[in-house]
Design a protein around this motif. Structure first.
Motif, PDB file in Angstrom:
ATOM      1  N   UNK A 161       0.834  -1.203   0.000  1.00  0.00           N
ATOM      2  CA  UNK A 161       0.000   0.000   0.000  1.00  0.00           C
ATOM      3  C   UNK A 161       0.872   1.257   0.000  1.00  0.00           C
ATOM      4  N   UNK A 162       1.918   1.236   0.781  1.00  0.00           N
ATOM      5  CA  UNK A 162       2.812   2.394   0.849  1.00  0.00           C
ATOM      6  C   UNK A 162       3.480   2.640  -0.509  1.00  0.00           C
ATOM      7  N   UNK A 163       3.869   1.555  -1.163  1.00  0.00           N
ATOM      8  CA  UNK A 163       4.475   1.669  -2.490  1.00  0.00           C
ATOM      9  C   UNK A 163       3.488   2.280  -3.471  1.00  0.00           C
ATOM     10  N   UNK A 164       2.255   1.811  -3.388  1.00  0.00           N
ATOM     11  CA  UNK A 164       1.213   2.316  -4.281  1.00  0.00           C
ATOM     12  C   UNK A 164       1.024   3.821  -4.084  1.00  0.00           C
ATOM     13  N   UNK A 165       1.127   4.251  -2.847  1.00  0.00           N
ATOM     14  CA  UNK A 165       0.944   5.669  -2.540  1.00  0.00           C
ATOM     15  C   UNK A 165       2.125   6.510  -3.026  1.00  0.00           C
ATOM     16  N   UNK A 166       3.330   6.052  -2.752  1.00  0.00           N
ATOM     17  CA  UNK A 166       4.503   6.909  -2.940  1.00  0.00           C
ATOM     18  C   UNK A 166       5.169   6.797  -4.307  1.00  0.00           C
ATOM     19  N   UNK A 167       4.955   5.686  -5.027  1.00  0.00           N
ATOM     20  CA  UNK A 167       5.707   5.452  -6.267  1.00  0.00           C
ATOM     21  C   UNK A 167       5.548   6.607  -7.263  1.00  0.00           C
ATOM     22  N   UNK A 168       4.335   7.131  -7.400  1.00  0.00           N
ATOM     23  CA  UNK A 168       4.094   8.190  -8.373  1.00  0.00           C
ATOM     24  C   UNK A 168       4.815   9.471  -8.013  1.00  0.00           C
ATOM     25  N   UNK A 169       4.873   9.733  -6.734  1.00  0.00           N
ATOM     26  CA  UNK A 169       5.528  10.932  -6.231  1.00  0.00           C
ATOM     27  C   UNK A 169       7.036  10.857  -6.481  1.00  0.00           C
ATOM     28  N   UNK A 170       7.609   9.701  -6.159  1.00  0.00           N
ATOM     29  CA  UNK A 170       9.037   9.488  -6.355  1.00  0.00           C
ATOM     30  C   UNK A 170       9.368   9.467  -7.845  1.00  0.00           C
ATOM     31  N   UNK A 171       8.445   8.917  -8.645  1.00  0.00           N
ATOM     32  CA  UNK A 171       8.610   8.915 -10.095  1.00  0.00           C
ATOM     33  C   UNK A 171       8.824  10.339 -10.625  1.00  0.00           C
ATOM     34  N   UNK A 172       8.021  11.283 -10.128  1.00  0.00           N
ATOM     35  CA  UNK A 172       8.135  12.679 -10.572  1.00  0.00           C
ATOM     36  C   UNK A 172       9.547  13.217 -10.316  1.00  0.00           C
ATOM     37  N   UNK A 173      10.111  12.876  -9.168  1.00  0.00           N
ATOM     38  CA  UNK A 173      11.451  13.353  -8.833  1.00  0.00           C
ATOM     39  C   UNK A 173      12.497  12.750  -9.772  1.00  0.00           C
ATOM     40  N   UNK A 174      12.361  11.453 -10.052  1.00  0.00           N
ATOM     41  CA  UNK A 174      13.298  10.820 -10.986  1.00  0.00           C
ATOM     42  C   UNK A 174      13.139  11.364 -12.401  1.00  0.00           C
ATOM     43  N   UNK A 175      11.913  11.651 -12.788  1.00  0.00           N
ATOM     44  CA  UNK A 175      11.692  12.217 -14.130  1.00  0.00           C
ATOM     45  C   UNK A 175      12.468  13.529 -14.266  1.00  0.00           C
ATOM     46  N   UNK A 176      12.341  14.376 -13.238  1.00  0.00           N
ATOM     47  CA  UNK A 176      13.066  15.653 -13.272  1.00  0.00           C
ATOM     48  C   UNK A 176      14.561  15.406 -13.413  1.00  0.00           C
ATOM     49  N   UNK A 177      15.074  14.403 -12.708  1.00  0.00           N
ATOM     50  CA  UNK A 177      16.492  14.075 -12.772  1.00  0.00           C
ATOM     51  C   UNK A 177      16.903  13.568 -14.147  1.00  0.00           C
ATOM     52  N   UNK A 178      16.086  12.683 -14.720  1.00  0.00           N
ATOM     53  CA  UNK A 178      16.408  12.103 -16.028  1.00  0.00           C
ATOM     54  C   UNK A 178      16.391  13.181 -17.112  1.00  0.00           C
TER      55      UNK A 178
END
Lengths: 291, 278
Positions: A161-178
């Motif tokens: 459940x925690x992964x489901x909640x946070x994955x999208x948020x963390x994805x945004x940060x990695x996108x900015x980095x990439x």
């Protein structure tokens, strides 16, 4: 004259927030340290007995507390790994010139906006009804059972459940980095005949270090402090198999009315969070490469 | 060959994203089913779309009232946060002395304090303020707003502070020479320049304040004051869960968030990215 006038402006601009902030955060924090040296049940009429460091000593014999600390560490490690793998995976997928990338990004980000409490309730149903149904259909009922009723699985349910909640948020940060990685670097690697895996390992990962720092910091601290989802998904059960740190503190203070002991736990909680956060930032900062 | 490969990738990506969102689908389809249907197959499409469970959930949760409370608390909190933290951060950046540095350092250092560390002494302190000064801090929406502003000021000041450092001083100097007061300079010249970071501050605070459960649960005891997360909690604790009504209730709570997301999607994604990278 002007000096005094400047001080007047300074106070006018900063004092309101500094006062509110002090009343809400600083003063309670200091009072909290004071409370942790007393034995008290929270009722104003009852005496507060000074016990020195006894509350802190007691923590080391508190089985349930130690168990809760261990569970929290276990949960945090699993959650950090899981969230970052899923988040980074999605980030790599949606930055690869696909037309559906934006739609996918939006969909993956959505759960982050739904509060942790609601997420727990949503997944309660998924585990209790959908998982059991999948188990019946596929015959894999040793895996697809109601994870929330089995102490061996319940912690993993919380990780999901925690992964489901946070994955999208963390994805945004990695996108900015990439997106910040210069295109010519990747072009050059292509010309030199690097395959995808080499491109990832030798170029993308090293340059993503700043994003790793931020993501690890955010996932570490939010996993360690999890409460809302913990409350609505399992309530700490079954058999205390998912009672995290924050919930243990809450129960000690507001459930059992051990205000002093609970506050001592709360101070220890703060110290651990601070140490973890500062160490982690220090370590990953060291590994960041200069562009 | 290349195109089929690409189409395959496109389809795969959407399938993965759809699978990721499947819990929402499950909530949606089951919010229209009666007990019989629920029992038969939770994954199936409902036979008819009746809103009876939504109406039931709305009544049980006192949904409109909770929505009003959540809106009031969130909106007033974020307005105060933006106004106060932007003013504070600007003054701290522009008055570069020891005091400013100390204040800023304290704001940053306290970001490490978990809410659980302060919750009990905070409630004690608020109770004492009520008893001695007669200011109703507990069990009022305004008291909760006050606490929201206090808790979210660190991150807000931090974000503004970082942004203001990159704003050139020359603009302000010209206006000051023309005889504008500090107040005028800030609101007429500086604040409009801060718009990008203001959006970030708004988004981050809306998400955290709107979804907050623990602080409101400690401060608000009256039924009439409940926010959406609070009323959801009591709704689930009240009866052995009637899942169809529960799902309807959960979907209701998601509607405002989805609307907010659709309206401000670009800003949200950008704001989250900026806020994290700073």
């Amino acid at each position: 004259m002007t000096k005094r006038k400047n001080w007047g402006w300074y106070a006018l601009f900063t004092a309101p927030l500094v006062i509110i902030f002090s009343v809400v955060v600083i003063i309670p924090f200091l009072i909290g340290i004071y409370y942790s040296f007393f034995d008290w049940d929270g009722i104003a009429a009852n005496p507060m007995v000074f016990v020195g460091l006894e509350n802190f000593a007691k923590l080391f014999d508190d089985e349930r507390f130690l168990n809760s600390a261990w569970l929290t560490i276990k949960f945090t490690v699993l959650a950090v790994i899981s969230v970052n793998i899923v988040g980074l995976g999605f980030a790599l997928l949606v930055t690869s010139n696909l037309r559906t990338a934006n739609t996918a990004r939006t969909m993956v980000f959505m759960p982050y906006l739904i509060g942790g409490l609601m997420l727990g309730y949503i997944w309660q149903f998924v585990f209790s009804d959908v998982f059991t149904l999948i188990g019946e259909i596929t015959g894999l009922d040793s895996i697809f059972l109601n994870w929330l009723l089995d102490p061996n699985y319940s912690l993993y349910a919380l990780v999901v459940v925690f992964t489901w909640q946070m994955a999208g948020y963390i994805m945004i940060i990695y996108i900015a980095g990439i997106q910040a990685i210069p295109g010519e670097l990747l072009e050059a690697s292509k010309i030199d005949g690097a395959n995808n895996w080499q491109k990832l390992r030798k170029i993308i990962f090293p340059l993503l270090m700043p994003s790793f720092t931020i993501s690890l910091f955010l996932t570490l601290s939010s996993a360690f402090k999890i409460y809302d989802t913990n409350l609505s998904l399992t309530g700490g059960g079954p058999a205390n198999s998912t009672e995290m740190f924050a919930m243990n503190i809450y129960n000690e203070i507001f459930g059992y009315s051990n205000y002093g002991l609970g506050q001592a736990k709360a101070i220890v909680f703060f110290l651990i969070v601070a140490v973890i956060a500062l160490t982690q930032v220090y370590l990953t900062k060291k590994r960041e490469v200069e562009m | 060959m290349r195109t089929t490969n690409k189409i395959l990738k496109e389809v795969l990506l959407i399938l993965v994203a759809l699978f990721f969102l499947s819990p929402i689908y499950i909530i949606f389809v089951n919010s229209f089913k009666n007990r019989q249907e629920l029992y038969e197959n939770v994954l199936a499409w409902p036979e008819n779309f009746g809103f009876q469970y939504y109406i039931g959930a709305m009544e049980k949760m006192n949904f409109l009232n909770a929505l009003g409370n959540s809106l009031y608390i969130t909106i007033i909190s974020i307005i105060l946060l933006v106004v106060l933290s932007s003013m504070t951060a600007w003054m701290l950046v522009r008055t570069n002395n020891k005091l400013s540095n100390v204040i800023f350092m304290i704001f940053i250092a306290t970001m490490l304090i978990p809410f659980q560390t302060i919750m009990m002494p905070l409630m004690q302190l608020m109770g004492n303020i009520m008893d001695t000064l007669g200011i109703p801090m507990l069990n009022t929406r305004e008291g909760l707003i006050f606490m929201n502003v206090g808790f979210n000021s660190s991150i807000s000041v931090f974000l503004y502070h970082g942004f203001i450092k990159s704003v050139p001083v020359s603009l302000e100097e010209a206006a000051t020479i023309d005889g504008a007061s500090k107040f005028g300079v800030f609101w007429r010249i500086i604040f409009p320049i801060l718009k990008p970071i203001t959006v970030t501050v708004l988004i981050i605070n809306i998400i955290s304040i709107w979804n907050d459960y623990l602080l409101p649960s400690l401060t608000l005891t009256d039924k009439d004051l409940r926010t959406i997360p609070l009323s959801t909690f009591y709704f689930f604790g009240e009866f052995t869960i009637q899942w169809n009504m529960a799902m309807a209730g959960l979907l209701l709570t998601m509607i405002p968030i989805v609307i907010f997301f659709i309206l401000a999607q670009k800003h949200i994604i950008k704001g989250i990215g900026d806020g994290a990278v700073k």
